[in-house]
Write an enzyme that holds these catalytic residues in place. Structure first.
Site, PDB file in Angstrom:
ATOM      1  CD  GLU A 171      -2.874  -1.217   0.156  1.00 22.11           C
ATOM      2  OE1 GLU A 171      -3.128  -0.152  -0.450  1.00 22.11           O
ATOM      3  OE2 GLU A 171      -3.405  -2.298  -0.139  1.00 22.11           O
TER       4      GLU A 171
ATOM      5  CB  CYS B  81      -1.124   7.328   0.611  1.00 21.44           C
ATOM      6  SG  CYS B  81      -2.222   6.202   1.469  1.00 21.44           S
TER       7      CYS B  81
END
Length: 475
Positions: free
Chosen positions: A249, A283
């Site tokens: 991720e 993010c």
């Protein structure tokens, strides 16, 4: 209040071999506490413990795994204020946001408790041709084995939970390396897990510097590596991970589209949140804001005016929305990117000033496509606006990125919604909200340089299991 020194957790037990890792209060810069730091020998012992725990963990009944997870839910609720305070100190996250993350930590373990007793297989007919007459198939999911987890600094509770909770739910032992800047949340999770009856070796939570943590990546006894962090580090870990399964991720420079039919007041509230929530250190934080030409000037002016009202300062103050970045070095990096963009012709709409680790909420427009602010992940409180006239062009602009985590679109047009879902090269499309939106049971992850695999408890559980088939000949 925080204790001055915290142990690491090796094979389910608290150990205090040293107090070598200093963790600072990200607002004051002062050392807030120290914790034990694992060396290579300690990491080796944790991995061996996980190997030895693989069989007893796999044989642990589902209701017992559920009870462990429910114990965590209960104890995290009891320690809610402590967890939020610790997060505010070690990450510099505003206290309201810290409380929100503790809530998500509890949600994630609660979801895992529910899913731990729902793992099912399938009866599969095999008689698809004469040669398979009388044959029947059944498959089930079994734990993949010892896992390695590396979690980041920006969501030190929830992103660790998205690894730990699914592993317990399926019966995988694990070793975890929390971020050195923010280890306390994971260590408190270890303290709570140590209260349960998990088999010895089921978990080790081992703060360690990156240079000394190669075994988390390279040891072949580990069957899965799950890493959340920067793309450069993530892809390097994958290249060195050997035969194990890898889930990544990674980063993004997420875009949001504001179409001409959008509710601008609603979009304004959500874009402010998406761009500047926890100082932009997400993010899926909004970095690129694409606005239709018919509403561009109005929305830009609204956004600039609201951004200027955001309160910055001590994250313990409940009125503060913008706290410090994780370090002064990161703030200096992003400040340099902003100055570079302005030198290349971008217009600074507001913000742009830095003091130590505090960087003002910053908006730009007319950013050069070759600027770092456009190409790379900013990971801080800065966003920029772009204008579009055709929805197809807007979709192409979103896709013009090496990243592909999530995208947001404010539109009332059903056909455009489905067109975007079909054509955007991202892991998730969020309609009438920002790409920063996430619920902890949904499949979450990216494509391109944004990673491999999906989190969201049930989907992480799938990655942490393998299908085992049974074929029966009945005549």
């Amino acid at each position: 209040m925080l204790k001055p020194v915290y142990p690491l957790y090796l094979n389910n037990e608290a150990q205090q071999p040293n107090a070598d890792l200093e963790v600072t209060d990200k607002f004051s810069g002062e050392v807030a506490f120290r914790c034990a730091q694992a060396d290579a020998k300690t990491i080796e012992m944790g991995i061996q413990g996980a190997v030895e725990a693989a069989e007893p963990m796999a044989r642990m009944p589902a209701y017992e795994r559920q009870a462990v997870l429910q114990h965590c839910v209960d104890r995290f609720g009891e320690r809610f204020d402590e967890l939020a305070y610790a997060l505010c100190v070690e990450a510099g996250k505003p206290i309201k946001d810290s409380e929100g993350e503790v809530g998500r930590l509890i949600d994630t373990f609660r979801i895992a408790a529910e899913e731990s007793v729902r793992m099912t297989g399938e009866v599969q007919p095999l008689d698809i041709s004469p040669r398979a007459k009388g044959y029947q198939g059944i498959w089930k999911r079994v734990p993949i084995g010892p896992c390695s987890f590396i979690s980041p600094f920006n969501f030190p509770l929830n992103l660790a939970a998205h690894k730990i909770a699914p592993a317990i739910a399926v019966g995988c032992p694990f070793v975890m390396k929390p971020a050195s800047r923010t280890p306390l949340g994971a260590l408190i999770m270890g303290e709570v897990l140590a209260e349960t009856g998990l088999p010895k070796g089921a978990f080790s939570i081992l703060p360690a510097h990156r240079e000394g943590a190669d075994l988390f990546t390279t040891d072949d006894r580990l069957k899965l590596l799950s890493f959340t962090g920067s793309p450069d580090v993530g892809w390097d870990l994958k290249a060195r991970s050997g035969k194990k399964k890898v889930v990544l991720e990674l980063g993004g420079n997420a875009a949001v589209i504001i179409d001409k039919d959008a509710d601008l007041d609603d979009a304004l509230d959500r874009v402010i949140f998406g761009a500047f929530y926890q100082s932009g250190q997400s993010c899926i934080g909004v970095q690129r804001i694409l606005v239709h030409a018919q509403v561009y000037d109005r929305f830009r002016d609204m956004l600039v005016a609201r951004t200027k009202t955001l309160v910055a300062g001590n994250p313990h103050d409940r009125n503060v929305f913008i706290g410090p970045m994780i370090s002064e070095g990161e703030a200096q990096r992003l400040d340099g990117w902003i100055q570079e963009a302005v030198a290349q012709g971008a217009k600074l709409l507001c913000g742009g000033r830095r003091e130590g680790a505090m960087l003002e909420a910053t908006l730009l427009e007319n950013v050069d496509p070759c600027s770092k602010i456009n190409i790379e992940e900013a990971f801080g409180p800065v966003a920029f606006l772009m204008m579009f006239s055709d929805f197809n062009d807007a979709l192409a602009m979103v896709n013009d990125s090496k990243y592909g985590l999530q995208a947001g679109i404010f539109t009332r047009d059903l056909f455009q919604m489905f067109d975007a879902w079909d054509r955007l090269d991202v892991g998730g499309v969020v309609i009438n909200d920002v790409p920063s939106y996430r619920v902890d049971n949904m499949p979450y992850g990216g494509v391109k340089d944004s990673g491999l695999g999906r989190e969201g408890v049930r989907f992480a559980m799938e990655d942490m299991t393998e299908i085992r088939n049974l074929v029966i000949r009945r005549n």
